[in-house]
Design a protein around this motif. Structure first.
Motif, PDB file in Angstrom:
ATOM      1  N   GLU A 115      -7.102   3.525  -0.695  1.00 25.13           N
ATOM      2  CA  GLU A 115      -6.214   4.691  -0.802  1.00 25.13           C
ATOM      3  C   GLU A 115      -6.927   5.960  -0.337  1.00 25.13           C
ATOM      4  O   GLU A 115      -6.342   6.804   0.343  1.00 25.13           O
ATOM      5  CB  GLU A 115      -5.729   4.868  -2.241  1.00 25.13           C
ATOM      6  CG  GLU A 115      -4.835   3.745  -2.751  1.00 25.13           C
ATOM      7  CD  GLU A 115      -3.604   3.528  -1.889  1.00 25.13           C
ATOM      8  OE1 GLU A 115      -3.130   4.502  -1.276  1.00 25.13           O
ATOM      9  OE2 GLU A 115      -3.123   2.391  -1.810  1.00 25.13           O
TER      10      GLU A 115
ATOM     11  N   HIS B 150      -4.649   3.643  -7.486  1.00 23.41           N
ATOM     12  CA  HIS B 150      -4.827   4.806  -6.631  1.00 23.41           C
ATOM     13  C   HIS B 150      -5.798   5.770  -7.324  1.00 23.41           C
ATOM     14  O   HIS B 150      -5.837   5.812  -8.549  1.00 23.41           O
ATOM     15  CB  HIS B 150      -3.490   5.523  -6.413  1.00 23.41           C
ATOM     16  CG  HIS B 150      -2.511   4.718  -5.590  1.00 23.41           C
ATOM     17  ND1 HIS B 150      -2.061   3.477  -5.981  1.00 23.41           N
ATOM     18  CD2 HIS B 150      -1.910   4.982  -4.423  1.00 23.41           C
ATOM     19  CE1 HIS B 150      -1.220   3.016  -5.068  1.00 23.41           C
ATOM     20  NE2 HIS B 150      -1.102   3.900  -4.106  1.00 23.41           N
TER      21      HIS B 150
ATOM     22  N   GLY C 162       0.791  -1.221   0.000  1.00 18.92           N
ATOM     23  CA  GLY C 162       0.000   0.000   0.000  1.00 18.92           C
ATOM     24  C   GLY C 162       0.819   1.264   0.000  1.00 18.92           C
ATOM     25  O   GLY C 162       0.639   2.144   0.821  1.00 18.92           O
ATOM     26  N   GLY C 163       1.779   1.341  -0.918  1.00 19.11           N
ATOM     27  CA  GLY C 163       2.551   2.576  -1.005  1.00 19.11           C
ATOM     28  C   GLY C 163       1.627   3.732  -1.283  1.00 19.11           C
ATOM     29  O   GLY C 163       0.588   3.571  -1.886  1.00 19.11           O
ATOM     30  N   LEU C 164       2.021   4.870  -0.845  1.00 16.51           N
ATOM     31  CA  LEU C 164       1.206   6.055  -1.087  1.00 16.51           C
ATOM     32  C   LEU C 164       0.994   6.201  -2.577  1.00 16.51           C
ATOM     33  O   LEU C 164      -0.040   6.607  -3.030  1.00 16.51           O
ATOM     34  CB  LEU C 164       1.924   7.289  -0.546  1.00 16.51           C
ATOM     35  CG  LEU C 164       1.202   8.596  -0.828  1.00 16.51           C
ATOM     36  CD1 LEU C 164       0.081   8.773   0.162  1.00 16.51           C
ATOM     37  CD2 LEU C 164       2.141   9.758  -0.815  1.00 16.51           C
TER      38      LEU C 164
ATOM     39  N   HIS D  87      -0.682   8.735   5.918  1.00 20.78           N
ATOM     40  CA  HIS D  87      -1.410   7.924   4.938  1.00 20.78           C
ATOM     41  C   HIS D  87      -1.022   6.443   5.080  1.00 20.78           C
ATOM     42  O   HIS D  87      -1.894   5.567   5.149  1.00 20.78           O
ATOM     43  CB  HIS D  87      -1.086   8.454   3.532  1.00 20.78           C
ATOM     44  CG  HIS D  87      -1.551   7.563   2.422  1.00 20.78           C
ATOM     45  ND1 HIS D  87      -2.675   7.827   1.670  1.00 20.78           N
ATOM     46  CD2 HIS D  87      -1.029   6.407   1.927  1.00 20.78           C
ATOM     47  CE1 HIS D  87      -2.834   6.866   0.768  1.00 20.78           C
ATOM     48  NE2 HIS D  87      -1.846   5.987   0.899  1.00 20.78           N
ATOM     49  N   GLU D  88       0.282   6.175   5.148  1.00 23.45           N
ATOM     50  CA  GLU D  88       0.739   4.783   5.242  1.00 23.45           C
ATOM     51  C   GLU D  88       0.311   4.149   6.556  1.00 23.45           C
ATOM     52  O   GLU D  88      -0.037   2.968   6.601  1.00 23.45           O
ATOM     53  CB  GLU D  88       2.273   4.712   5.108  1.00 23.45           C
ATOM     54  CG  GLU D  88       2.816   5.264   3.800  1.00 23.45           C
ATOM     55  CD  GLU D  88       2.215   4.597   2.573  1.00 23.45           C
ATOM     56  OE1 GLU D  88       1.724   3.455   2.684  1.00 23.45           O
ATOM     57  OE2 GLU D  88       2.220   5.219   1.504  1.00 23.45           O
TER      58      GLU D  88
ATOM     59  N   HIS E   5      -3.171   2.780   6.177  1.00 24.42           N
ATOM     60  CA  HIS E   5      -3.248   1.417   5.623  1.00 24.42           C
ATOM     61  C   HIS E   5      -2.987   0.383   6.713  1.00 24.42           C
ATOM     62  O   HIS E   5      -3.651  -0.636   6.799  1.00 24.42           O
ATOM     63  CB  HIS E   5      -2.179   1.226   4.540  1.00 24.42           C
ATOM     64  CG  HIS E   5      -2.506   1.892   3.244  1.00 24.42           C
ATOM     65  ND1 HIS E   5      -3.685   1.676   2.563  1.00 24.42           N
ATOM     66  CD2 HIS E   5      -1.783   2.745   2.473  1.00 24.42           C
ATOM     67  CE1 HIS E   5      -3.684   2.377   1.440  1.00 24.42           C
ATOM     68  NE2 HIS E   5      -2.538   3.047   1.364  1.00 24.42           N
TER      69      HIS E   5
HETATM   70 ZN   LIG Z   1      -1.590   4.180  -0.100  1.00 24.63          ZN
END
Ligand SMILES: [Zn+2]
Length: 432
Positions: free
Chosen positions: A357, A402, A2-4, A277-278, A281
């Motif tokens: 996201e 995303h 789940g990278g930004l 944000h991360e 997740h």
């Molecule tokens: Zn993300």
């Protein structure tokens, strides 16, 4: 993980937006995050550059070619009888024993597919990225990473692929059920092992150089309820201009990972939003939910294979050179049917990913109350990664994991329930 901005955060030459840049060390809590030179009113989404539009259009063409190849290559191996010949050769070397035959076949098949796709991999992964100014990677590093990736793929295949093939032989009517059920522990192990043991094979993971910022990152994590994590800085600048971050692991492998490219390009305030944000997740359990859903979909996909493979073998078995799905020569057939299935469910999977996201953006905002940092971080990413902020609907449906950057900035500009006293969705979880 789940990278930004896993797919969208490639950075080009674009500089940082100046807004918010002076707000180093601003408090992450409440509206104190605002700084005197913050823009008045919403952050504008700039139109995409000509170069970004070219990158977008050529990327769509490449994606189409890759989808076609994903079906055409296995079909070619089947209809030419090449897969059956590889299996016969492997069985000769493995003296007909099940496991050696499977591993030798797997090595041959993987090497063959690797070589056939090498020109396209080189163009997409190296030449094209350099042509657009998105890559910093030397050829030797690229080639080494490709070989490592191939070796890891073969090793993992050799470790696990005997399971479905044994089940196919022993339980021809229920193999898909057992294999699907086993995909849950398998995917869990992959998730736990990859960041700790696999990712460091490709890049150096060190402590964060900016200790003050590290303290701030840990502070944001603590407020989100994530305690005892270690912060790592990865030397991704040897590979790419892309920026990314993620939070992963459990127990003593719990980690917040920041690419050095992100630290170089985002301000501390923007970095805090990204970390928020991360953390979203992580705290909201998106990764575990994804594993659960992936296992369910794997089960469904394998059932689809079970229902269709015998039909195809009844019709084309003579051409393929094998008649049972438990024959290891069926590997391209399984690949082809699973590709077809996963293509069919891509829009649903991506829609869920975009929802996650969006909620992670909301979590990051509620945690930091820093709309300016969030919105300007995305504008910076758009410029650096040659992103198109408002892509066409086909792109969104089939390719976007995303939300488009334009939509993310629009949301961030307008989302301030804490200013009107409205309820926050996740605010109750935070330690103020
Ligand atoms: Zn993300």
């Amino acid at each position: 993980m789940g990278g930004l901005c896993n797919r969208t955060a490639m950075a080009g030459e674009g500089g940082l937006p100046t807004v918010g840049a002076s707000a180093k060390g601003g408090s992450p809590t409440s509206s104190a995050a605002a700084a005197s030179d913050d823009p008045v009113g919403p952050v504008a989404v700039p139109p995409p550059s000509e170069k970004a539009l070219r990158y977008y259009r050529s990327g769509n063409a490449i994606w189409t070619i890759e989808q076609v190849l994903g079906l055409a290559l296995p079909a070619l191996l089947l209809f030419t009888g090449l897969s059956a010949r590889l299996r016969t050769f492997a069985a000769g070397l493995g003296r007909g024993h099940f496991y050696p035959t499977l591993v030798i076949y797997l090595v041959l098949l993987s090497a063959l597919l690797f070589l056939i796709q090498l020109p396209l991999s080189y163009y997409v992964g190296f030449a094209r990225e350099h042509a657009y100014g998105l890559s910093t990677q030397r050829f030797g590093k690229w080639a080494g990473d490709e070989i490592k990736g191939l070796a890891i793929g073969v090793a993992v295949g050799a470790l696990v692929l005997w399971v479905p093939y044994l089940l196919l032989a022993r339980s021809p009517t229920r193999w898909w059920l057992w294999t699907g059920a086993l995909s849950l522990p398998f995917l869990t192990i992959v998730l736990l092992v990859t960041p700790v043991f696999v990712a460091p094979l490709f890049n150096k993971f060190g402590p964060m150089k900016d200790r003050a910022l590290e303290g701030e990152v840990l502070g944001v994590a603590a407020r989100a309820g994530v305690e005892g994590a270690r912060v790592y800085e990865v030397d991704k600048s040897v590979d790419t201009e892309k920026v990314n971050a993620y939070v992963t692991g459990v127990g003593n492998t719990k980690r917040i990972v920041l690419w050095d490219t992100l630290l170089a390009r985002l301000t501390p305030r923007q970095t805090r939003f990204v970390v928020g944000h991360e953390l979203g997740h992580y705290v909201l359990g998106h990764v575990w939910l994804n594993i659960l859903i992936s296992s369910g979909l794997t089960l469904l996909g394998l059932y689809g294979v079970h229902c269709t493979a015998d039909l195809l073998l009844g019709r084309f078995g003579g051409v393929f050179g094998f008649t049972r799905i438990s024959d290891v020569a069926s590997m391209p057939l399984l690949m082809m049917l699973l590709s077809l299935f996963s293509f069919a469910i891509t829009p649903a999977v991506l829609a869920l990913s975009r929802h996650h996201e969006h909620e992670a953006d909301r979590f990051g905002l509620e945690l930091t109350h820093d709309n300016i940092a969030g919105a300007t971080a995305f504008v910076a990413l758009q410029q650096q990664n040659l992103a198109v902020p408002r892509p066409g609907w086909l792109y969104k449906v089939f390719r976007a994991s995303h939300p488009p950057i334009g939509e993310r900035v629009d949301f961030i500009n307008g989302y301030r329930p804490w200013e009107t006293g409205a309820a926050e969705r996740y605010g109750g979880r935070f330690r103020r």
